[in-house]
Scaffold this active site. Structure first.
Site, PDB file in Angstrom:
ATOM      1  N   PRO A 132       0.818  -1.226   0.000  1.00 19.08           N
ATOM      2  CA  PRO A 132       0.000   0.000   0.000  1.00 19.08           C
ATOM      3  C   PRO A 132       0.848   1.272   0.000  1.00 19.08           C
ATOM      4  O   PRO A 132       0.484   2.261  -0.629  1.00 19.08           O
ATOM      5  CB  PRO A 132      -0.822  -0.125   1.292  1.00 19.08           C
ATOM      6  CG  PRO A 132      -0.905  -1.605   1.550  1.00 19.08           C
ATOM      7  CD  PRO A 132       0.379  -2.184   1.033  1.00 19.08           C
ATOM      8  N   THR A 162      -1.932  -9.538  -8.681  1.00 21.28           N
ATOM      9  CA  THR A 162      -2.682 -10.179  -9.764  1.00 21.28           C
ATOM     10  C   THR A 162      -2.753 -11.675  -9.480  1.00 21.28           C
ATOM     11  O   THR A 162      -1.730 -12.289  -9.170  1.00 21.28           O
ATOM     12  CB  THR A 162      -1.996  -9.924 -11.123  1.00 21.28           C
ATOM     13  OG1 THR A 162      -2.033  -8.525 -11.374  1.00 21.28           O
ATOM     14  CG2 THR A 162      -2.686 -10.667 -12.249  1.00 21.28           C
ATOM     15  N   GLU A 371       3.827  -3.149 -13.719  1.00 18.46           N
ATOM     16  CA  GLU A 371       5.197  -3.586 -14.058  1.00 18.46           C
ATOM     17  C   GLU A 371       6.080  -2.389 -14.407  1.00 18.46           C
ATOM     18  O   GLU A 371       6.951  -2.469 -15.276  1.00 18.46           O
ATOM     19  CB  GLU A 371       5.169  -4.659 -15.143  1.00 18.46           C
ATOM     20  CG  GLU A 371       4.324  -5.843 -14.673  1.00 18.46           C
ATOM     21  CD  GLU A 371       4.573  -7.141 -15.375  1.00 18.46           C
ATOM     22  OE1 GLU A 371       5.655  -7.309 -15.961  1.00 18.46           O
ATOM     23  OE2 GLU A 371       3.688  -8.006 -15.314  1.00 18.46           O
ATOM     24  N   SER A 374       4.864   4.369 -17.012  1.00 18.29           N
ATOM     25  CA  SER A 374       5.588   4.955 -18.154  1.00 18.29           C
ATOM     26  C   SER A 374       6.720   5.849 -17.664  1.00 18.29           C
ATOM     27  O   SER A 374       7.797   5.903 -18.279  1.00 18.29           O
ATOM     28  CB  SER A 374       4.626   5.759 -19.028  1.00 18.29           C
ATOM     29  OG  SER A 374       3.726   4.892 -19.656  1.00 18.29           O
TER      30      SER A 374
HETATM   31  C1  LIG Z   1      -4.504  -3.954 -11.948  1.00 17.31           C
HETATM   32  C2  LIG Z   1      -3.154  -3.950 -11.298  1.00 17.31           C
HETATM   33  C3  LIG Z   1      -2.464  -5.139 -11.163  1.00 17.31           C
HETATM   34  C4  LIG Z   1      -1.218  -5.159 -10.521  1.00 17.31           C
HETATM   35  N1  LIG Z   1      -0.576  -6.366 -10.339  1.00 17.31           N
HETATM   36  C5  LIG Z   1       0.551  -6.390  -9.580  1.00 17.31           C
HETATM   37  C6  LIG Z   1       1.165  -7.656  -9.238  1.00 17.31           C
HETATM   38  O1  LIG Z   1       0.713  -8.732  -9.657  1.00 17.31           O
HETATM   39  N2  LIG Z   1       2.232  -7.630  -8.401  1.00 17.31           N
HETATM   40  C7  LIG Z   1       2.767  -6.470  -7.912  1.00 17.31           C
HETATM   41  O2  LIG Z   1       3.751  -6.527  -7.168  1.00 17.31           O
HETATM   42  N3  LIG Z   1       2.224  -5.258  -8.241  1.00 17.31           N
HETATM   43  C8  LIG Z   1       1.129  -5.209  -9.047  1.00 17.31           C
HETATM   44  N4  LIG Z   1       0.541  -3.991  -9.352  1.00 17.31           N
HETATM   45  C9  LIG Z   1       1.128  -2.770  -8.812  1.00 17.31           C
HETATM   46  C10 LIG Z   1       1.782  -1.885  -9.865  1.00 17.31           C
HETATM   47  O3  LIG Z   1       2.947  -2.471 -10.349  1.00 17.31           O
HETATM   48  C11 LIG Z   1       1.977  -0.499  -9.239  1.00 17.31           C
HETATM   49  O4  LIG Z   1       0.704   0.087  -9.093  1.00 17.31           O
HETATM   50  C12 LIG Z   1       2.888   0.382 -10.077  1.00 17.31           C
HETATM   51  O5  LIG Z   1       4.196  -0.102 -10.067  1.00 17.31           O
HETATM   52  C13 LIG Z   1       2.887   1.833  -9.580  1.00 17.31           C
HETATM   53  O6  LIG Z   1       3.076   1.900  -8.201  1.00 17.31           O
HETATM   54  P1  LIG Z   1       2.074   2.775  -7.288  1.00 17.31           P
HETATM   55  O7  LIG Z   1       0.698   2.380  -7.647  1.00 17.31           O
HETATM   56  O8  LIG Z   1       2.485   2.648  -5.876  1.00 17.31           O
HETATM   57  O9  LIG Z   1       2.293   4.254  -7.782  1.00 17.31           O
HETATM   58  P2  LIG Z   1       3.425   5.252  -7.252  1.00 17.31           P
HETATM   59  O10 LIG Z   1       4.743   4.571  -7.267  1.00 17.31           O
HETATM   60  O11 LIG Z   1       2.970   5.849  -5.983  1.00 17.31           O
HETATM   61  O12 LIG Z   1       3.397   6.350  -8.408  1.00 17.31           O
HETATM   62  C14 LIG Z   1       2.431   7.385  -8.463  1.00 17.31           C
HETATM   63  C15 LIG Z   1       2.810   8.275  -9.647  1.00 17.31           C
HETATM   64  O13 LIG Z   1       4.115   8.857  -9.417  1.00 17.31           O
HETATM   65  C16 LIG Z   1       4.965   8.559 -10.497  1.00 17.31           C
HETATM   66  N5  LIG Z   1       6.342   8.368 -10.043  1.00 17.31           N
HETATM   67  C17 LIG Z   1       6.799   7.597  -9.024  1.00 17.31           C
HETATM   68  N6  LIG Z   1       8.136   7.641  -8.958  1.00 17.31           N
HETATM   69  C18 LIG Z   1       8.543   8.465  -9.952  1.00 17.31           C
HETATM   70  C19 LIG Z   1       9.820   8.922 -10.390  1.00 17.31           C
HETATM   71  N7  LIG Z   1      10.955   8.517  -9.830  1.00 17.31           N
HETATM   72  N8  LIG Z   1       9.870   9.766 -11.464  1.00 17.31           N
HETATM   73  C20 LIG Z   1       8.719  10.184 -12.071  1.00 17.31           C
HETATM   74  N9  LIG Z   1       7.490   9.785 -11.682  1.00 17.31           N
HETATM   75  C21 LIG Z   1       7.398   8.938 -10.635  1.00 17.31           C
HETATM   76  C22 LIG Z   1       4.407   7.274 -11.100  1.00 17.31           C
HETATM   77  O14 LIG Z   1       4.836   7.096 -12.442  1.00 17.31           O
HETATM   78  C23 LIG Z   1       2.918   7.517 -10.973  1.00 17.31           C
HETATM   79  O15 LIG Z   1       2.482   8.339 -12.028  1.00 17.31           O
HETATM   80  C24 LIG Z   1      -0.674  -3.955 -10.031  1.00 17.31           C
HETATM   81  C25 LIG Z   1      -1.368  -2.749 -10.198  1.00 17.31           C
HETATM   82  C26 LIG Z   1      -2.605  -2.721 -10.798  1.00 17.31           C
HETATM   83  C27 LIG Z   1      -3.336  -1.420 -10.927  1.00 17.31           C
END
Ligand SMILES: Cc1cc2nc3c(=O)[nH]c(=O)nc-3n(C[C@H](O)[C@H](O)[C@H](O)COP(=O)(O)OP(=O)(O)OC[C@H]3O[C@@H](n4cnc5c(N)ncnc54)[C@H](O)[C@@H]3O)c2cc1C
Length: 389
Positions: A132, A162, A371, A374
């Site tokens: 989270p 997933t 994964e 962008s």
């Molecule tokens: C439907 C779904 C299935 C998923 N399945 C899996 C799974 O099977 N296993 C698993 O482990 N995870 C899974 N995920 C998690 C997914 O990989 C993460 O949601 C994703 O990596 C982004 O992390 P976050 O949601 O915490 O966003 P955050 O990391 O909080 O990012 C929020 C925003 O800030 C931006 N940001 C963060 N850091 C930077 C930076 N250094 N420079 C510029 N911008 C930045 C991001 O690009 C994004 O726009 C899943 C997510 C979804 C929605």
């Protein structure tokens, strides 16, 4: 030279693509809308895909897989996603996030116990890195694994898993030495029928609604030493290496979604009439189709190129991080671009659940997020180019 001629497909590649296409169009396409609407995991078709060898395509036959290469995986996944991205998500996590990690980092005993049933399609695998409070910045995870004699006690909450609600086995990442940050992460093979493992809340989603996603919770889960994947502190390296492979899968998924949306748009532009002519005859529509097609074919080049780069890595050991990230970045943004245009070209009916175009649009968005978003792909590509590791 046509794009397709740059990647001449062997008979084996053509066969797996055709088998995936037939299965996707005959068995997945007819049920995709219903499962999306209800948000139900399509267990029956996933089991059939397992029987067909689609759930462990790159796993050698000796471990129960299909023993094929990365291009075969990409071709099959593209076809499945053209029918339904939810099936594709489940297939891609099973193949590239679960099986590939075990194949590259598991011991022989672990492969026999944890890889074989998943590669054979008899069990479902998942991968759990996100929490989270940590996604892109995975090194700040809070889940803890504390050594306790010959085992580890795991506590914590992971999110967005997933196949979390249905998986039999999950590769889970937890902190063994928090003071070392990402160098203190260790990977574990979790059995979901053991005490201390709890399936948490389901995630209600915009798209890929038939793929099941949930939190998972660990309360004094005991992982014996032989369930540690790799060495203590190797977890982050394993997680990132597995994501390189996974990103090629998501790029193939994006390609499949974009192709489905494009083909629907092309057919609609040829038949729908307005102001006394087919809408495809309006330059505004024709130009959109031209941009959609061009971006799809450019994506295909990047996706197949990344697949070949991963294949080369198996013999040269040369990483394919750059190729995988470029393919994922471009193909996912293409999927979003193409599905957005597809809804527009269809007008009002594009917004209706009577056609699959709105589903393609909702499904495409996830490819820019999971994964590695962008933004993270751009970061990876820039670091690779600048030589910053
Ligand atoms: C439907 C779904 C299935 C998923 N399945 C899996 C799974 O099977 N296993 C698993 O482990 N995870 C899974 N995920 C998690 C997914 O990989 C993460 O949601 C994703 O990596 C982004 O992390 P976050 O949601 O915490 O966003 P955050 O990391 O909080 O990012 C929020 C925003 O800030 C931006 N940001 C963060 N850091 C930077 C930076 N250094 N420079 C510029 N911008 C930045 C991001 O690009 C994004 O726009 C899943 C997510 C979804 C929605």
């Amino acid at each position: 030279m046509a794009v397709k001629d740059l990647f001449p497909l062997s008979e084996e590649h053509q066969m797996i693509r055709q088998a995936a296409r037939d299965f996707a169009q005959n068995e997945i396409n007819p049920i995709a809308a219903e499962y999306d609407e209800a948000g139900i995991f399509p267990m029956k078709t996933i089991k059939k895909m397992g029987e067909m060898g689609f759930m462990g395509i790159e796993v050698p036959e000796a471990y129960g897989g299909a023993g094929m290469d990365t291009l075969a995986y990409v071709l099959a996944l593209e076809e499945i996603c053209k029918a339904d991205a939810s099936h594709g998500t489940i297939m891609s996590v099973n193949n590239s996030l679960y099986c590939s990690g075990l194949l590259n980092f598991g011991s022989e005993t672990q492969k026999e116990r944890f890889l074989r049933p998943v590669a054979e399609g008899k069990a479902i695998g998942a991968y759990s890195l996100t929490e989270p409070m940590s996604g892109s910045d995975a090194g700040t995870m809070r889940s803890r694994a504390v050594r306790n004699g010959d085992s580890y006690l795991i506590n914590g909450r992971k999110s967005w898993v997933t196949s979390g609600p249905v998986a039999n086995f999950i590769v889970v990442f937890a902190m063994t030495q928090p003071e070392k940050k990402h160098r203190g992460v260790t990977a574990f093979l979790i059995e979901t029928d053991k005490p201390g493992f709890i399936r948490g809340k389901m995630e209600p989603k915009l798209g890929i609604r038939a793929s099941a996603t949930s939190e998972i919770v660990f309360e004094d889960y005991c992982a014996p030493m032989d369930c540690r994947l790799g060495e203590e502190g190797d977890g982050f390296k394993i997680a990132m290496s597995v994501l390189d492979a996974g990103r090629i899968g998501i790029a193939a998924q994006s390609l499949g979604i974009a192709e489905a949306a494009y083909e629907a748009s092309l057919a609609y532009a040829r038949e729908r009439e307005a102001f006394g002519q087919k809408i495809g005859q309006f330059q505004g529509i024709g130009f959109q189709l031209a941009d959609m097609k061009t971006r799809i074919e450019a994506s295909r080049l990047l996706v197949y190129n990344a697949a070949l780069a991963k294949e080369r890595w198996k013999t040269t050991g040369e990483r394919f991080t750059l190729e995988a990230s470029m393919a994922k970045l471009f193909a996912s943004e293409t999927a979003m671009f193409v599905t957005h245009a597809a809804v527009q070209i269809h007008g009002g009916i594009g917004y209706s659940k009577e056609l699959p175009v709105e589903r393609y649009f909702r499904d495409a968005k996830i490819t820019e997020i999971y994964e590695g978003t962008s933004e993270i792909q751009r970061l990876v590509i820039a670091r690779q180019e600048l030589g910053l590791r």
